[in-house]
Scaffold this motif. Structure first.
Motif, PDB file in Angstrom:
ATOM      1  N   HIS A   1       0.843  -1.199   0.000  1.00  0.00           N
ATOM      2  CA  HIS A   1       0.000   0.000   0.000  1.00  0.00           C
ATOM      3  C   HIS A   1       0.878   1.249   0.000  1.00  0.00           C
ATOM      4  O   HIS A   1       0.681   2.171  -0.793  1.00  0.00           O
ATOM      5  CB  HIS A   1      -0.931  -0.038   1.214  1.00  0.00           C
ATOM      6  CG  HIS A   1      -1.771   1.174   1.363  1.00  0.00           C
ATOM      7  ND1 HIS A   1      -1.410   2.233   2.165  1.00  0.00           N
ATOM      8  CD2 HIS A   1      -2.956   1.512   0.808  1.00  0.00           C
ATOM      9  CE1 HIS A   1      -2.331   3.169   2.101  1.00  0.00           C
ATOM     10  NE2 HIS A   1      -3.287   2.761   1.279  1.00  0.00           N
TER      11      HIS A   1
ATOM     12  N   PHE B   1       1.274  -4.245  -6.357  1.00  0.00           N
ATOM     13  CA  PHE B   1       0.490  -3.016  -6.291  1.00  0.00           C
ATOM     14  C   PHE B   1       0.503  -2.373  -7.670  1.00  0.00           C
ATOM     15  O   PHE B   1       1.320  -2.718  -8.518  1.00  0.00           O
ATOM     16  CB  PHE B   1       1.055  -2.046  -5.250  1.00  0.00           C
ATOM     17  CG  PHE B   1       2.465  -1.599  -5.541  1.00  0.00           C
ATOM     18  CD1 PHE B   1       2.714  -0.455  -6.279  1.00  0.00           C
ATOM     19  CD2 PHE B   1       3.553  -2.325  -5.070  1.00  0.00           C
ATOM     20  CE1 PHE B   1       3.999  -0.038  -6.550  1.00  0.00           C
ATOM     21  CE2 PHE B   1       4.849  -1.927  -5.341  1.00  0.00           C
ATOM     22  CZ  PHE B   1       5.075  -0.778  -6.075  1.00  0.00           C
TER      23      PHE B   1
ATOM     24  N   PRO C   1      -4.641   0.336  -5.889  1.00  0.00           N
ATOM     25  CA  PRO C   1      -4.552  -0.395  -4.627  1.00  0.00           C
ATOM     26  C   PRO C   1      -3.370  -1.357  -4.567  1.00  0.00           C
ATOM     27  O   PRO C   1      -2.736  -1.657  -5.574  1.00  0.00           O
ATOM     28  CB  PRO C   1      -5.847  -1.205  -4.643  1.00  0.00           C
ATOM     29  CG  PRO C   1      -6.045  -1.513  -6.095  1.00  0.00           C
ATOM     30  CD  PRO C   1      -5.567  -0.271  -6.815  1.00  0.00           C
TER      31      PRO C   1
END
Length: 152
Positions: A74, A103, A97
């Motif tokens: 994240h 990611f 996200p």
């Protein structure tokens, strides 16, 4: 007085409210340095949030498995978005996200990225991390969030 119970049953007492970072630091400076987040009564929260009442806590570090990996992914996504915005004019960050295998972020840009841009982005991400900037979590009400995104 706030009593903090650790996973091993040990209790740390503080004279008033305390942050997750302060709890970690009271245990050891190396734990405070490696802490990523904290679970308070089973709820994940960032290290800067205040713990106001007696609670059971767990400090999340890179060794905490999948929960830690999700936090790292994240944060890496946000760092990538910041790097892209610093390097390229008129790029709009859209959705991005952490996902099961890494990611991503989608970007709206007038000119598509090229392979060489990926190296620039990765290098800028390293520079951003080295800057060791303080990250501050902000919670906005819906109206403020709408106004902000309309303005940009």
């Amino acid at each position: 007085m706030v009593a903090i119970t650790l996973p091993d049953g040990a209790i740390c007492e503080f004279s008033s409210s305390v942050t997750g970072f302060e709890v970690a630091k009271s245990i050891s400076s190396s734990l405070a340095k490696s802490a990523l987040a904290i679970k308070v009564n089973g709820e994940m929260q960032d290290l800067s949030r205040s713990i106001e009442k007696d609670s059971l806590i767990e400090i999340i570090t890179p060794k905490s498995g999948e929960e830690a990996l999700e936090i790292i992914r994240h944060d890496a996504a946000h760092i990538m978005a910041q790097a892209v915005q610093e390097l390229f004019e008129n790029v709009q960050v859209t959705i991005g996200p952490a996902i099961e295998n890494g990611f991503y972020y989608d970007f709206s840009t007038p000119k598509p990225f090229e392979i060489g841009d990926l190296v620039k982005i990765e290098n800028r991400m390293r520079q951003i991390v080295k800057r060791n900037e303080k990250l501050v979590r902000e919670v906005w009400n819906r109206d403020k969030a709408i106004e902000f995104f309309k303005s940009i």
